[in-house]
Design an enzyme around this catalytic site. Sequence first.
Site, PDB file in Angstrom:
ATOM      1  N   GLN A 195       0.835  -1.198   0.000  1.00 28.69           N
ATOM      2  CA  GLN A 195       0.000   0.000   0.000  1.00 28.69           C
ATOM      3  C   GLN A 195       0.873   1.251   0.000  1.00 28.69           C
ATOM      4  O   GLN A 195       1.193   1.797   1.040  1.00 28.69           O
ATOM      5  CB  GLN A 195      -0.957   0.006   1.194  1.00 28.69           C
ATOM      6  CG  GLN A 195      -1.970   1.110   1.067  1.00 28.69           C
ATOM      7  CD  GLN A 195      -3.112   0.985   2.048  1.00 28.69           C
ATOM      8  OE1 GLN A 195      -3.216   0.045   2.810  1.00 28.69           O
ATOM      9  NE2 GLN A 195      -3.988   1.970   2.016  1.00 28.69           N
ATOM     10  N   PHE A 196       1.219   1.697  -1.209  1.00 23.55           N
ATOM     11  CA  PHE A 196       2.070   2.884  -1.335  1.00 23.55           C
ATOM     12  C   PHE A 196       1.384   4.130  -0.798  1.00 23.55           C
ATOM     13  O   PHE A 196       2.039   5.098  -0.423  1.00 23.55           O
ATOM     14  CB  PHE A 196       2.523   3.087  -2.788  1.00 23.55           C
ATOM     15  CG  PHE A 196       1.492   3.708  -3.676  1.00 23.55           C
ATOM     16  CD1 PHE A 196       1.475   5.077  -3.890  1.00 23.55           C
ATOM     17  CD2 PHE A 196       0.530   2.922  -4.312  1.00 23.55           C
ATOM     18  CE1 PHE A 196       0.518   5.656  -4.719  1.00 23.55           C
ATOM     19  CE2 PHE A 196      -0.419   3.484  -5.132  1.00 23.55           C
ATOM     20  CZ  PHE A 196      -0.431   4.859  -5.335  1.00 23.55           C
ATOM     21  N   THR A 197       0.051   4.123  -0.708  1.00 28.12           N
ATOM     22  CA  THR A 197      -0.669   5.312  -0.248  1.00 28.12           C
ATOM     23  C   THR A 197      -0.384   5.644   1.217  1.00 28.12           C
ATOM     24  O   THR A 197      -0.758   6.722   1.683  1.00 28.12           O
ATOM     25  CB  THR A 197      -2.189   5.175  -0.464  1.00 28.12           C
ATOM     26  OG1 THR A 197      -2.671   4.060   0.283  1.00 28.12           O
ATOM     27  CG2 THR A 197      -2.515   5.007  -1.945  1.00 28.12           C
TER      28      THR A 197
END
Length: 144
Positions: free
Chosen positions: A78-80
């Site tokens: 989850q790069f967010t």
Amino acid sequence: MRIVLQRVLSASVSVDGRVCGKIGKGYLVLLGVGEGDTEAECRRLADKIINLRIFSDENDKINLSLEQVGGELLIVSQFTLYADCRKGNRPNFVQAAKPDAAERLYDYFVEYCRLKGKHVETGIFGADMRVELLNDGPFTVILE
């Protein structure tokens, strides 16, 4: 590296309507890789997660680790987690690692957990995923 760890009774991740990872009791691990992260950080955080004592014992005290309860891991990229929302209304992700580097460290993190003897399920790196969970507590921990 940033991790949102949720203690769950069950969790699953689907891509295009098909379940690609599913666990019972354990941790849902949302994993974000940042610029400059290393394999050493992967090992440190994986060891921390594996040994973290946030399950209740027979006296209802938060005292047991993942291993002690026979827990599993569902690890989802989850790069967010690296969203920077300080300016304007559209987040930027400049602190997130580039996809090639992030995928390499995500894979390393997953394999390290498996080498430690943990049952690990995953999502698909870079895919549009649907995550379902039955949170236990709720009990959520943020690690960096």
